[in-house]
Design an enzyme around this catalytic site. Structure first.
Site: not given
Ligand SMILES: [Zn+2]
Length: 409
Positions: A381, A176-177, A80, A82
């Site tokens: 993150h 995705e996040e 992904h 993002d």
């Protein structure tokens, strides 16, 4: 061939943060990376390069080069584009350093320090080249390490015809996040028999089990009266909500569970005397245990409604996603080939159940069995996120070897 590190450094500097909310993609800036990947794929000679101009998905193919008489499935590789809304991804300034142990002062002024005391996993990386942040942003190894590895693999395959493989289908996804990574995924166009998401953590990671997930909303209807004349008349929705919560097992919460232990999580509560609303998420790797958790919600509501004589508690429970293991189990060779490939390359496999969901889980239930592979990124993150350079290089090698393992004569 370009080093995976150079690709990685180029991609993390492009802000692709997604956000909770409407739209698909949720942020237009994800197109900045998507367009770059499209031009790079075209320049390296990948086939069927396509950008979904509306929803920001990138697709491409590396045609198979099998010797006569040999066969291989069409294998998908997915990452992904993002990055998490949790920490800024704007103006990421990656720094490459040789880690010699001890603390890493990310910001240079002691504000943000990456310490093995806080992140003991760092001790596994002494002597390695790492990419870190300056503490002002996340790094974006989740999942640009995966993007860079798949891109490096594509270039490797296109310049090394001796590396035998079947059809390879590539996809880079947005959002995705924020749970929207496969909403507009064109599975038919993608054309793979099965796939791997490259969206895990440290080298050796392999995941094909995730939570079964449900959400539950509880509405408590109270009755407001003057407090001075409330005796036997007032029904306080807030205290009744607390009573509901008190009937759930206190040890089955996210903060008290790990591994295969499921939980009830009270995510929000808001209300007053007249009305109180609670929202929960329920999780368990075992489907029957999740069903039992869902049933408990109904049972508690029924018990309390009986106790208070009426429709005071209303519960609505909804399934969110399922454990991909049920879909993977009939195709265990997909997992076995990864384990074999890791063994051949001297990588110690770490097979763990995911305590969450993945795009692969959703894709598995859409018909594309899709375990998750490591990326070499750590502490995602977070401002403290870092990536191992030798492990990213090793993972490119691993991907190529997995493809080779699927070739049958
Ligand atoms: Zn990710």
């Amino acid at each position: 061939m370009e080093d995976v590190l150079d690709r990685f450094l180029r991609y993390v500097k492009i802000d692709t943060q997604s956000r909770e909310g409407e739209g698909s993609p949720t942020t237009a800036k994800q197109f900045d990376l998507a367009r770059l990947l499209v031009s790079e794929l075209e320049a390296m000679g990948a086939a069927q390069v396509r950008l979904d101009e509306e929803h920001c998905y990138v697709y491409a193919r590396i045609p198979g080069n099998l010797a006569p008489g040999r066969t291989a499935p069409a294998i998908g590789l997915i990452a992904h584009m993002d990055t998490s809304p949790a920490v800024s991804g704007e103006n990421v300034k990656p720094r490459v350093l040789l880690y010699e142990g001890g603390d890493i002062d990310l910001s240079g002024d002691g504000t943000y320090v990456l310490r093995p005391g806080d992140f003991p996993i760092l001790n596994n990386y002494v002597g390695q080249e790492l990419v870190v942040t300056d503490g002002s942003t996340l790094l974006g190894a989740d999942d640009k390490a995966g993007v860079a590895e798949i891109m490096a693999l594509a270039e490797y395959l296109l310049t090394h015809p001796e590396a035998e493989h079947g059809e390879v289908c590539l996809a880079f996804t947005p959002d995705e996040e924020v749970g929207g990574g496969v909403r507009h995924f064109d599975l038919e166009h993608f054309g793979a028999d099965f796939g791997y998401t490259v969206d895990g953590g440290p080298l050796g990671g392999l995941e094909y089990e995730n939570f079964n997930a449900a959400s539950a909303a509880v509405t408590v209807t109270g009755r407001s009266t003057h407090t001075g004349s409330a005796k036997n008349a007032m029904r306080n929705a807030v205290t009744l909500a607390m009573e509901f919560q008190s009937l759930l097992p206190p040890e089955e919460t996210p903060e008290h569970t790990e591994g295969y232990e499921g939980f009830y999580h009270l995510d929000s509560i808001r209300g007053d005397v007249e009305k109180c609303e609670m929202s929960y998420i329920l999780r368990d790797h075992d489907r029957s245990k999740l069903e039992a958790k869902k049933a408990r919600f109904g049972a508690i509501a029924a018990y309390l409604n009986e106790k208070y004589g009426g429709e005071v508690f209303n519960t609505r429970v909804k399934d969110t996603y399922y454990n991909m293991k049920e879909v993977i189990l009939p195709h265990m060779e997909i997992v076995d080939k990864v384990l074999e490939a890791m063994g051949d390359l001297g990588i110690t496999p770490m097979v763990t159940p995911i305590r969450g969901g993945t795009d692969g889980a959703m894709l598995s239930y859409m018909g594309l069995p899709c375990p998750n592979l490591c990326t070499g990124g750590c502490v995602c993150h977070s401002r403290y996120e870092f990536a191992s350079v030798p492990h990213m290089r090793k993972i490119v090698e691993l991907l190529a070897h997995i493809l080779e393992k699927h070739v049958k004569s």
